[in-house]
Scaffold this motif. Structure first.
Motif, short mmCIF file in Angstrom:
data_model
loop_
_atom_site.label_atom_id
_atom_site.label_comp_id
_atom_site.label_asym_id
_atom_site.label_seq_id
_atom_site.Cartn_x
_atom_site.Cartn_y
_atom_site.Cartn_z
N LEU A 96 0.87 -1.17 0.00
CA LEU A 96 0.00 0.00 0.00
C LEU A 96 0.91 1.23 0.00
CD1 LEU A 96 -2.54 -1.18 2.74
CD2 LEU A 96 -2.58 -1.64 0.28
N HIS A 97 1.47 1.54 -1.16
CA HIS A 97 2.52 2.57 -1.24
C HIS A 97 2.02 3.94 -0.85
CE1 HIS A 97 5.70 0.06 -2.89
NE2 HIS A 97 4.82 -0.46 -3.75
N GLU A 98 0.72 4.21 -1.04
CA GLU A 98 0.21 5.54 -0.70
C GLU A 98 0.21 5.80 0.80
OE1 GLU A 98 -3.37 2.85 -0.53
OE2 GLU A 98 -1.50 3.03 -1.67
N LEU A 99 0.40 4.75 1.60
CA LEU A 99 0.42 4.89 3.06
C LEU A 99 1.84 4.74 3.62
CD1 LEU A 99 -2.83 2.96 4.03
CD2 LEU A 99 -2.49 5.41 3.71
N THR A 100 2.83 5.00 2.79
CA THR A 100 4.22 4.92 3.24
C THR A 100 4.50 5.97 4.31
OG1 THR A 100 5.06 3.99 1.17
CG2 THR A 100 6.63 5.25 2.52
N THR A 101 5.26 5.58 5.31
CA THR A 101 5.68 6.48 6.39
C THR A 101 7.20 6.53 6.42
OG1 THR A 101 3.73 6.00 7.73
CG2 THR A 101 5.65 6.87 8.89
N LEU A 102 7.74 7.73 6.53
CA LEU A 102 9.18 7.90 6.61
C LEU A 102 9.59 8.09 8.06
CD1 LEU A 102 9.82 10.29 3.58
CD2 LEU A 102 9.76 7.80 3.63
N VAL A 103 10.54 7.30 8.51
CA VAL A 103 11.00 7.34 9.90
C VAL A 103 12.47 7.72 9.92
CG1 VAL A 103 11.29 6.03 12.04
CG2 VAL A 103 9.33 5.57 10.54
N GLN A 104 12.81 8.69 10.73
CA GLN A 104 14.19 9.16 10.78
C GLN A 104 15.14 8.01 11.09
OE1 GLN A 104 14.83 12.88 12.79
NE2 GLN A 104 16.94 12.40 13.29
N ALA A 105 16.28 8.01 10.40
CA ALA A 105 17.25 6.93 10.56
C ALA A 105 18.67 7.49 10.53
CB ALA A 105 17.08 5.88 9.46
N SER A 106 19.56 6.79 11.20
CA SER A 106 20.98 7.09 11.15
C SER A 106 21.70 5.78 10.87
CB SER A 106 21.45 7.71 12.47
OG SER A 106 22.85 7.96 12.43
N THR A 107 22.36 5.69 9.73
CA THR A 107 22.97 4.43 9.31
C THR A 107 24.43 4.67 8.93
OG1 THR A 107 22.51 4.66 6.94
CG2 THR A 107 20.71 3.84 8.34
N THR A 108 25.07 3.60 8.51
CA THR A 108 26.46 3.71 8.03
C THR A 108 26.53 4.53 6.75
OG1 THR A 108 26.18 1.60 6.88
CG2 THR A 108 27.14 1.53 9.09
N LEU A 109 25.39 4.73 6.09
CA LEU A 109 25.34 5.52 4.87
C LEU A 109 25.02 6.99 5.16
CD1 LEU A 109 23.40 3.02 2.55
CD2 LEU A 109 25.88 3.34 2.79
N GLY A 110 24.82 7.32 6.42
CA GLY A 110 24.51 8.69 6.80
C GLY A 110 23.10 8.82 7.35
N ALA A 111 22.66 10.06 7.48
CA ALA A 111 21.33 10.33 8.00
C ALA A 111 20.30 10.26 6.89
CB ALA A 111 21.29 11.70 8.67
N GLY A 112 19.09 9.85 7.27
CA GLY A 112 18.03 9.75 6.28
C GLY A 112 16.77 9.21 6.89
N TYR A 113 16.09 8.33 6.13
CA TYR A 113 14.80 7.81 6.57
C TYR A 113 14.68 6.33 6.23
CZ TYR A 113 13.68 12.78 6.68
OH TYR A 113 13.71 14.12 6.94
N TRP A 114 13.96 5.63 7.13
CA TRP A 114 13.48 4.29 6.80
C TRP A 114 12.15 4.45 6.08
CZ3 TRP A 114 17.33 1.29 7.22
CH2 TRP A 114 18.16 1.25 8.35
N VAL A 115 11.95 3.67 5.03
CA VAL A 115 10.72 3.72 4.25
C VAL A 115 9.81 2.59 4.72
CG1 VAL A 115 9.71 3.66 1.94
CG2 VAL A 115 11.99 4.67 2.29
#
Length: 298
Positions: A97-116
């Motif tokens: 259900l792609h229209e209900l995607t939520t972005l959650v703040q993330a910090s990874t080895t690739l840098g700062a961003g979001y979990w999808v």
């Protein structure tokens, strides 16, 4: 005959050793015993924690390298715990259900961003009733490099079955992370998410029959399934789950046991010094008595 000053009276000018009172010694002994017992208890507790952590690490290592099993369905949800289920490799088939995607703040080895975080309406045999599992499709960078738009607002009604094709996702089962993260609370009204709080995300998206866990998609699943209009280069990066358990319990145990040993050594030293003081005081008393006898004789 009286002796001149300075002859035979040197002992009278010596400082007489003084021992501690019985009450002070008892107090010191009780405090030392309590401290020793407490340090030993804490060291033993850390040894038990070490055994538990070692077993946990071994169990998780076995799970993440095992063949995937079907994701738990609703009949298993009430019995699920982090101890028995987290980091188990699972697979689930359904439609995103792609229209209900939520972005959650993330910090990874690739840098700062979001979990999808995208809901998947299950269609496999274990969840044929249309229950939903949140899938962490992977990581996208923050800022201009982020390539996924903010999700559209959920409608008041539960989303209908999507025309999206059925896909099979494989990854690691993770338990919900309620509350927030990065020292901040989740803010559903403003769509600011700092932890993967399954229940809160489901409530904000007006989803029902949502599993109490989410699945971290592995790299192959993340790269294989794209959202509408999403190119292969724009897909989230999966397989970034960090499976690491700090295990410093041996150091802690040795520290507590060392403190217990130091307490015992200090108590032994105090007791030895007390005996020496009392012995010296007794010898000084005998010398005074002898000098008194000699004085009366002279």
């Amino acid at each position: 005959m009286t002796k001149p000053a300075g002859q035979g009276g040197a002992s009278s000018g010596e400082a007489t050793p003084r021992s501690h009172s019985l009450a002070a010694l008892v107090t010191l002994a009780v405090c030392a015993a309590l401290a020793f017992t407490g340090f030993v208890a804490l060291g033993t507790w850390q040894v038990q924690r070490l055994q538990w952590k070692t077993a946990l690490i071994e169990r998780v290592e076995q799970r993440i390298h095992a063949d995937p099993v079907a994701a738990p369905g609703p009949q298993r949800w009430p019995q699920m715990t982090a101890l028995s289920d987290e980091y188990r490799r699972v697979s689930i088939t359904g439609s995103f259900l792609h229209e209900l995607t939520t972005l959650v703040q993330a910090s990874t080895t690739l840098g700062a961003g979001y979990w999808v975080m995208t809901p998947l309406r299950s269609a496999d045999g274990s969840s044929a009733d249309g229950s939903i599992v949140l899938i962490n499709r992977g990581f996208i960078p923050a800022g201009p490099a982020g390539r996924i738009a903010a999700p559209a607002a959920a409608t008041n009604a539960a989303p209908a079955a999507q025309a999206a094709p059925a896909v099979t996702v494989t990854g690691l089962l993770r338990m919900s992370q309620p509350g927030g993260g990065f020292l901040r609370q989740n803010d559903p009204l403003n769509k600011r998410w700092y932890s993967r709080d399954v229940e809160a995300i489901a409530t904000a998206s007006k989803l029902s029959r949502v599993a109490p866990y989410f699945v971290d998609a592995d790299a192959a699943s993340a790269s294989a399934h794209a959202a509408p209009g999403e190119s292969a280069a724009d897909r989230p990066i999966g397989g970034l789950t960090v499976v690491s358990f700090p295990n410093n319990h041996l150091v802690y145990a040795l520290t507590w046991y060392a403190l217990a040993l130091m307490t015992a050594a200090a108590a032994f030293w105090v007791a030895r010094e007390e005996r020496r003081t009392r012995r010296a005081a007794g010898e000084a008393g005998r010398r005074r008595d002898q000098d008194s006898e000699n004085g009366r004789t002279d």
